[in-house]
Motif scaffolding. Sequence first.
Motif, PDB file in Angstrom:
ATOM      1  N   ASN A 138       0.822  -1.157   0.050  1.00 37.62           N
ATOM      2  CA  ASN A 138      -0.145  -0.019   0.143  1.00 37.62           C
ATOM      3  C   ASN A 138       0.825   1.329   0.162  1.00 37.62           C
ATOM      4  O   ASN A 138       0.543   2.157  -0.667  1.00 37.62           O
ATOM      5  N   ASP A 139       1.936   1.147   0.774  1.00 35.04           N
ATOM      6  CA  ASP A 139       2.773   2.574   1.015  1.00 35.04           C
ATOM      7  C   ASP A 139       3.432   2.834  -0.663  1.00 35.04           C
ATOM      8  O   ASP A 139       3.640   4.116  -0.972  1.00 35.04           O
ATOM      9  N   ASP A 140       3.888   1.822  -1.491  1.00 34.64           N
ATOM     10  CA  ASP A 140       4.182   2.075  -2.888  1.00 34.64           C
ATOM     11  C   ASP A 140       3.000   2.479  -3.449  1.00 34.64           C
ATOM     12  O   ASP A 140       3.330   3.602  -4.362  1.00 34.64           O
ATOM     13  N   LEU A 141       1.788   2.115  -3.442  1.00 35.43           N
ATOM     14  CA  LEU A 141       0.747   2.686  -4.160  1.00 35.43           C
ATOM     15  C   LEU A 141       0.354   4.061  -3.993  1.00 35.43           C
ATOM     16  O   LEU A 141       0.196   4.969  -4.659  1.00 35.43           O
ATOM     17  N   LYS A 142       0.401   4.396  -2.340  1.00 31.12           N
ATOM     18  CA  LYS A 142       0.201   5.768  -1.786  1.00 31.12           C
ATOM     19  C   LYS A 142       1.387   6.619  -2.373  1.00 31.12           C
ATOM     20  O   LYS A 142       0.760   7.784  -2.879  1.00 31.12           O
ATOM     21  N   SER A 143       2.450   6.558  -2.538  1.00 27.93           N
ATOM     22  CA  SER A 143       3.509   7.321  -3.096  1.00 27.93           C
ATOM     23  C   SER A 143       3.362   7.304  -4.325  1.00 27.93           C
ATOM     24  O   SER A 143       3.391   8.579  -4.962  1.00 27.93           O
ATOM     25  N   LEU A 144       3.144   6.590  -5.179  1.00 31.64           N
ATOM     26  CA  LEU A 144       2.896   6.647  -6.645  1.00 31.64           C
ATOM     27  C   LEU A 144       1.571   7.559  -6.972  1.00 31.64           C
ATOM     28  O   LEU A 144       1.701   8.646  -7.689  1.00 31.64           O
ATOM     29  N   ALA A 145       0.436   7.123  -6.197  1.00 27.85           N
ATOM     30  CA  ALA A 145      -0.759   7.793  -6.750  1.00 27.85           C
ATOM     31  C   ALA A 145      -0.917   9.169  -5.978  1.00 27.85           C
ATOM     32  O   ALA A 145      -1.379  10.105  -6.899  1.00 27.85           O
ATOM     33  N   SER A 146      -0.507   9.435  -4.916  1.00 32.70           N
ATOM     34  CA  SER A 146      -0.385  10.881  -4.317  1.00 32.70           C
ATOM     35  C   SER A 146       0.574  11.703  -5.379  1.00 32.70           C
ATOM     36  O   SER A 146      -0.030  13.004  -5.321  1.00 32.70           O
ATOM     37  N   GLY A 147       1.388  11.230  -6.113  1.00 33.25           N
ATOM     38  CA  GLY A 147       2.361  12.243  -6.857  1.00 33.25           C
ATOM     39  C   GLY A 147       1.733  12.196  -8.356  1.00 33.25           C
ATOM     40  O   GLY A 147       1.742  13.288  -8.764  1.00 33.25           O
ATOM     41  N   LYS A 148       0.832  11.555  -8.506  1.00 29.16           N
ATOM     42  CA  LYS A 148       0.257  11.471  -9.965  1.00 29.16           C
ATOM     43  C   LYS A 148      -1.181  12.315 -10.060  1.00 29.16           C
ATOM     44  O   LYS A 148      -1.331  13.066 -11.057  1.00 29.16           O
ATOM     45  N   VAL A 149      -1.712  12.408  -8.957  1.00 31.04           N
ATOM     46  CA  VAL A 149      -3.070  13.014  -8.898  1.00 31.04           C
ATOM     47  C   VAL A 149      -2.870  14.766  -9.644  1.00 31.04           C
ATOM     48  O   VAL A 149      -3.894  15.171  -9.896  1.00 31.04           O
ATOM     49  N   PHE A 150      -1.741  15.169  -9.291  1.00 29.86           N
ATOM     50  CA  PHE A 150      -1.530  16.559  -9.619  1.00 29.86           C
ATOM     51  C   PHE A 150      -0.944  16.796 -10.834  1.00 29.86           C
ATOM     52  O   PHE A 150      -0.549  17.953 -11.346  1.00 29.86           O
ATOM     53  N   ASN A 151      -0.324  15.736 -11.345  1.00 26.16           N
ATOM     54  CA  ASN A 151       0.681  15.893 -12.426  1.00 26.16           C
ATOM     55  C   ASN A 151       0.165  15.060 -13.655  1.00 26.16           C
ATOM     56  O   ASN A 151       1.011  14.859 -14.816  1.00 26.16           O
ATOM     57  N   VAL A 152      -1.021  14.550 -13.779  1.00 18.25           N
ATOM     58  CA  VAL A 152      -1.533  13.729 -15.103  1.00 18.25           C
ATOM     59  C   VAL A 152      -2.700  14.608 -15.620  1.00 18.25           C
ATOM     60  O   VAL A 152      -3.382  15.585 -15.005  1.00 18.25           O
ATOM     61  N   GLU A 153      -2.601  14.287 -16.849  1.00 14.01           N
ATOM     62  CA  GLU A 153      -3.836  15.151 -17.804  1.00 14.01           C
ATOM     63  C   GLU A 153      -4.429  13.915 -18.826  1.00 14.01           C
ATOM     64  O   GLU A 153      -3.540  13.021 -19.297  1.00 14.01           O
ATOM     65  N   PRO A 154      -5.381  13.985 -18.953  1.00 16.82           N
ATOM     66  CA  PRO A 154      -6.521  14.882 -18.524  1.00 16.82           C
ATOM     67  C   PRO A 154      -7.004  14.773 -17.326  1.00 16.82           C
ATOM     68  O   PRO A 154      -6.419  13.591 -16.500  1.00 16.82           O
ATOM     69  N   LEU A 155      -8.340  15.054 -16.981  1.00 19.21           N
ATOM     70  CA  LEU A 155      -8.919  15.140 -15.769  1.00 19.21           C
ATOM     71  C   LEU A 155      -9.150  13.628 -15.368  1.00 19.21           C
ATOM     72  O   LEU A 155      -9.125  13.222 -13.999  1.00 19.21           O
ATOM     73  N   GLN A 156      -9.662  12.781 -16.387  1.00 10.05           N
ATOM     74  CA  GLN A 156     -10.222  11.513 -16.077  1.00 10.05           C
ATOM     75  C   GLN A 156      -9.029  10.436 -15.659  1.00 10.05           C
ATOM     76  O   GLN A 156      -9.227   9.800 -14.837  1.00 10.05           O
TER      77      GLN A 156
END
Length: 788
Positions: free
Chosen positions: A418-436
């Motif tokens: 879970n910690d690896d997923l948390k680190s990856l996802a929390s960084g992705k949410v503000f840095n990916v396009e598009p909104l979907q």
Amino acid sequence: MVDEPAGIAVGRLIENRHAAAFTPSALEILQKMSAARHYDAYELRDIKAEFPELVSAWPELNRAFFWFEVEKTRHFIEKRGNRLTDFWQASLHPPFWQFVIGDFDDVISDIKNRPERDDKLVALSVAFKLYVQNDRPRAWRDKLKTCVGNDPELSDKLSKCLKPPAQGKEAREWKKQEGQWKRRAEQRQRKEQKFHADWKDYISKNVELLRDPKLPKLTDISRAQWYLHEQMREKDGTSGRWSGGKWQAVSKAHGDAAALAYRDGAVAYWRRNKPTLRSEGAPPNSTPITVIFGLSGLEIEARETPNWSTGLNETEVQHACRYAAYELNGFPTWFPKLFEAHPNVVVDFLLREIQYELSIEKIDEETHYILSDVSWSGEWSWDTIGPRVHALLKCCEPKSLANLTKLLAILQGSSVPNDDLKSLASGKVFNVEPLQHAAHWFAVWVGVDSHAAIPVLKDHLENITTEGDRSNFAMIFITNLCMGRRREPRHTRKVFQTPQHLKSLYLLIHQFVRQKDDIDRAGKGVYSSGLRDDAQDSRDSLIQLLNSIPGKDAFIALEEISRSHPEQSSRPWFIYLAKRKAEQDADICPWSPAQVRVFNDQLERTPTNHRDLADLAIMRFLDLKDDLENGDSSVSGILKTVSLEPDMRKFIGRELREKALGRYAIPQEEELADAKKPDLRFHGITFDGPVPVELKLADNWTGPALFERLENQLCADYLRDNRSSRGLFVLVYRGEKAAWDTPGEANRVDFTGLVTALQSHWQLISPNFPGVEEVAVLGIDLTNRRRD
């Protein structure tokens, strides 16, 4: 193929007729016919020729088939404003039912007894056909005339049958076209029969060529091999797969020798042919017959060779992987075992093709290749491939939302922490396009770190500028977090499935997927669900999850929703859900037979869980209270002289231990990790769920101090252990103090009022301690015996 009406007829009649009325083979065929109403009837192709004979041998079944066909066909004919009054209208396709000479009297009965007039006309047309086919017996004609009687419409139809008027142009044209269709069908049938007869003759004379066709190229297959392959697949019923391994299916038509030779040829072939992969230039959505033939050989070898996968070398494993990439609807049946025996080779192959697939992807197009198969049917590989998918997503973001969804299914379904997923996802949410894409990553983050992610999600939604984008984002997020009733199960991690998180998510999502805007599809025909349908189902599934969680925490969450739900009309429903949950949680667990026997013998049962133990502890204290306050041998007079709580605790602890009867244990001087010592703790014998008891001499304490001890010592300290959710607060009164100060209107109360006030205080502060299910406040009055 058996259609639905026929299948229903079979099912109903088999249920009502004793199986012994049929031979085993006939019963098996009829049961398959019944099953065809639920499953693909492809498997019936090898026995369908026997159906008419079997059906006609069972008159009830024959008539059921016929009338179901009439009923279903009439449904379509009436939609066009026409009537179905003749049997031929329900027999445009070759039927399984047929009427013979012995059915005439039953058909006459149908003319008399069928309730629908049009059914009577249909039955009359069948009866007249039997009359004509059997040389027009005079007795039958008399029966027909008697049967129709004075009914004008039936009499008119019979008269026209006996003396038909000249056919009109339309009828003559219809009859002419019907004759053409019949002749063409017969020509096709004769041509097909000759085709199969020629192949049967050729194969019987060239059996060894099935084993080795001796063609110039080793990768070629002969027409005879392909003919038998298609015959096998047709009889095998593997329409959803390229591979087919039941080579014995061709024995009936071509003999065991030919079948065995075909089997040997197919098994030998797969190693000779090297399928070209998409990454090497093979065209998409196209499978050469050489690959299909090789897949069948692989299926046969894997099925019939013990420890097949472990006996392959690395080159053969890589070769088999190439074939696996071509299978329809997932991977071949042998592929998971190949992976189990050679995980590194198989994973390297899968990752290589997935990376190629991502390199050619387009934003709005599905690639339909290896990634689809791994995410849909390759769960057995996820734990191994998961870390490499994690590394891949860390480096880049897929262009295609469909590919991202598949990669996230693999990643979340794997054993990546879970910690690896948390680190990856929390960084992705503000840095990916598009909104979907961001909505998908928020679903991942909430699944593994809800406490941190939900507030960020709330802020993110509020910062989206347009209402439509906010709503769309929320809908994509929630449908990827949890499934609705029409969606496939999600592989999102389950950290969010706690009462508080589910409550927060429901109230948040409801702002953007409002109940008052829900689409009501009930009773409005067939439809295809869209994102809004799925979002409202997924939103409601949050409440279903919350409602399925037992315990006080879920009850409090439902109560809070009932108070803060933005739609007033929905609040009574959540009040009802909270009340029902309280009722369900109050029910005791079912007793085992052994517990029932023990209770019958001893009027008690041994606790099997924390709740049972707390109930038994309360009963033991109530027994002790009754003995001290009302017993003829009460030692209350002696105990009134005990002014120190440790001494009183020793006495009560000894009494409780003597009455344990092997159902619980109460250790002396038990010390917790923080060096604190609860007065008493009941321990179960077969489970770990202690029940703490805080014992106070009421005369030694002020009212405010007792209220503080209940809240801070028992609830906040001794019940903070997640194994303990129930405790007792026990007061012993020696008669030295007349009243206590308490909060509320009754500032000064006696001992009975003190116990009541403390129990009421627990009810007041209970929401502050969601992990504590119950606190029982009990009072033992040592002066009670003296007053008597």
